[in-house]
Design an enzyme around this catalytic site. Structure first.
Site, PDB file in Angstrom:
ATOM      1  CG  HIS A  39      58.947  52.013  22.976  1.00 49.00           C
ATOM      2  ND1 HIS A  39      57.922  52.633  23.510  1.00 49.00           N
ATOM      3  CD2 HIS A  39      58.926  50.676  23.799  1.00 49.00           C
ATOM      4  CE1 HIS A  39      57.452  51.863  24.693  1.00 49.00           C
ATOM      5  NE2 HIS A  39      58.175  50.903  24.856  1.00 49.00           N
ATOM      6  N   GLY A 106      49.810  52.952  23.265  1.00 48.57           N
ATOM      7  CA  GLY A 106      51.284  53.643  23.155  1.00 48.57           C
ATOM      8  C   GLY A 106      51.428  54.513  24.357  1.00 48.57           C
ATOM      9  CD  GLU A 110      54.763  61.375  28.761  1.00 45.79           C
ATOM     10  OE1 GLU A 110      55.543  61.108  29.860  1.00 45.79           O
ATOM     11  OE2 GLU A 110      53.711  61.122  28.561  1.00 45.79           O
TER      12      GLU A 110
END
Length: 286
Positions: A39, A106, A110
């Site tokens: 991430h 993923g 946003e």
């Protein structure tokens, strides 16, 4: 069924030295795999420290000898596939042929995409993922390769060295069940990492849903090569009898997920790191 640890590289776990040390603990405790998240940002109100998976995996590879390692999962759509090809081959060599490449669209788009000016739409991310997989595996081949697609262009080029693993590094594909397209994609590769729609990071899919995933994959497989089914699980108390139900259903990897919520964290304050670390040291079936 084999057993792996999955670590979120947040908070204290953003430190590659700590993760390498925990990987050594995991290997001594008998775990078969050690995987980390990928991430860039977090959706928490107060953004925590976040570690880089590729630097961390290099540290893990150098610190261990036996366990399989890899990202679970990397959002391949936000990465340059030719760079991924180089990085994964280097990791495969560094680890002595122990890398598994986990990929997905993923999440959350946003944050992972739109915040950086990239298209967050599912259609575009899926198209990038499919083309990127073609490019990465083409470059792994060590043969002249080119690609002309809607998302990526590669003029003819040859990448060497090739991976240590033959015919290539295994690829696991993540998807949210029961959305069909990720599982059609997964059926073309080497494994599936299913996640239930609406479930949190620490919540487990049911055994029945897992059986449905396996049946859907089997209907679409065109190869008789080995195929892995990965289950996100959490047994913070070390009570592991539940693992047997998933093994009977056909799961080949139990992915013990060290989510802080499973250890009593309530979205504020420090993570219960010591309790999470202790689950690693217990081993897969204490």
């Amino acid at each position: 069924m084999r057993y792996a640890i999955n670590l979120p590289l947040f908070e204290e776990y953003a430190n590659p030295r700590l993760i390498a040390s925990l990987a050594q603990d995991a290997e001594r405790a008998g775990w078969d795999g050690f995987f980390v998240c990928d991430h860039l940002v977090s959706d928490l109100v107060n953004p925590p420290p976040i570690g880089d998976p590729w630097i961390t995996l290099a540290a893990v590879a150098a610190a261990t000898e036996r366990m399989r390692i890899g990202p679970i999962v990397t959002p391949l759509a936000r990465r340059r596939p030719w760079k991924v090809a180089r990085e994964t081959v280097a990791l495969d060599h560094l680890s002595g042929g122990r890398l598994t490449l986990g990929v997905g669209l993923g999440f959350p788009p946003e944050l992972e995409f739109a915040k950086f000016g990239e298209d967050p739409s599912g259609r575009v991310r899926a198209a990038k993922l499919d083309e990127a997989l073609e490019i990465v595996t083409g470059l792994w081949s060590g043969q002249p390769f080119s690609h002309s697609g809607e998302q990526f262009q590669v003029s003819e080029i040859t990448f060497r060295p090739t991976p240590l693993q033959f015919p290539r590094i295994p690829i696991w594909v993540a998807g949210v069940w029961p959305r069909p397209r990720p599982f059609a994609r997964a059926a073309r590769w080497d494994g599936v990492v299913p996640m239930g729609d609406g479930l949190g990071y620490h919540e487990m899919m049911s055994v029945d849903s897992t059986r449905e995933v396996i049946a859907a994959i089997q209907r679409q497989r065109t190869s008789d090569t080995a195929f892995d089914v990965v289950h996100w699980g959490s047994t913070p108390d070390g009570k592991t009898a539940v693992m047997d139900d998933y093994a009977e259903a056909g799961v080949t990897w139990w992915m013990e997920t060290l989510a802080p919520w499973s250890y009593g964290w309530a979205d504020e304050g420090p993570w219960p790191i010591e309790a999470m670390n202790e689950r690693i040291r217990m081993g897969p079936r204490p």
